[in-house]
Design an enzyme around this catalytic site. Structure first.
Site, PDB file in Angstrom:
ATOM      1  CG  HIS A  62      -1.773  -1.153   1.385  1.00 31.48           C
ATOM      2  ND1 HIS A  62      -2.067  -1.717   2.594  1.00 31.48           N
ATOM      3  CD2 HIS A  62      -2.439  -1.907   0.464  1.00 31.48           C
ATOM      4  CE1 HIS A  62      -2.870  -2.757   2.435  1.00 31.48           C
ATOM      5  NE2 HIS A  62      -3.109  -2.887   1.146  1.00 31.48           N
ATOM      6  CE  LYS A  72       1.385   3.228   5.317  1.00 25.33           C
ATOM      7  NZ  LYS A  72       0.976   2.018   4.607  1.00 25.33           N
ATOM      8  CE1 TYR A 132      -0.738   2.340   9.122  1.00 23.28           C
ATOM      9  CE2 TYR A 132      -1.114   0.191  10.118  1.00 23.28           C
ATOM     10  CZ  TYR A 132      -1.471   1.171   9.217  1.00 23.28           C
ATOM     11  OH  TYR A 132      -2.569   0.989   8.420  1.00 23.28           O
ATOM     12  CG  ASP A 168      -4.210  -5.883   0.026  1.00 20.51           C
ATOM     13  OD1 ASP A 168      -4.323  -4.713  -0.402  1.00 20.51           O
ATOM     14  OD2 ASP A 168      -3.947  -6.139   1.216  1.00 20.51           O
TER      15      ASP A 168
END
Length: 181
Positions: A62, A72, A132, A168
């Site tokens: 992603h 991130k 995250y 995905d």
């Protein structure tokens, strides 16, 4: 807190100081001041938390397009993942290269994934919780991905039969992906 540089510019492994005794441990997983001392100047504005119940859950790869691209800071609260970052900065000498590291509750490592990287992970134990921080909010209109099994990337995932979301399963290959980095 220690920073480990990687072969991909801007992608860092962070090792926090862990203070343990017979009761358990204590660590600072994030300190703005300490991160600034290490040269990491992102202002994180949101925390995300995922649970993957089964081994072999693969989330990714992603990223968000500019101007909503995200840095991130990824860590594991329980369980373990094989965490992957792919350089998708078109002018980078390492464009299309990737790095995979194990993040776990045991090693307490974190991965700082900068803007211009696609990110994904695969659980290697059941009931894994990933936390995250991000420096930009989620933007559905800027959300993009790259197919986890892109043969040009040849990522050495720890499973050949991952558990994937519908989304995905349908991402394009890197050579077909929309990228503005």
């Amino acid at each position: 807190m220690y920073i480990i540089t990687t072969k991909l510019e801007g992608l860092y492994i962070i090792e926090p100081d862990v203070h343990g005794d017979n009761r358990g441990f204590f660590m600072e997983s994030y300190s703005r001041e300490k991160f600034f001392e290490l040269g990491i100047r992102q202002e994180f504005i949101q925390d995300n938390h995922s649970l993957s119940v089964e081994t072999g859950v693969l989330r990714g790869l992603h990223y968000q397009l500019n101007p909503k691209a995200q840095t991130k800071l990824v860590r594991v609260a329980s369980g373990a993942i094989y965490d992957v970052a792919v350089d998708i900065r078109k002018d980078s000498p390492t464009f299309g290269e990737w790095l995979g590291v194990i993040l776990s509750e045991a090693n307490k490592r974190q991965l700082l994934v900068p803007k211009g990287f696609a990110h994904g992970f695969c659980t290697i134990v059941p009931n894994t919780q990933v936390l995250y921080k991000v420096d930009e909010y989620y933007s559905p209109e800027h959300d993009r991905g790259i197919l986890w099994s892109d043969p040009d990337l040849n990522i050495d995932w720890p499973t050949s039969k991952p558990i994937l979301s519908d989304k995905d399963q349908k991402h394009p290959l890197l050579k077909e992906a929309e990228i503005n980095f």
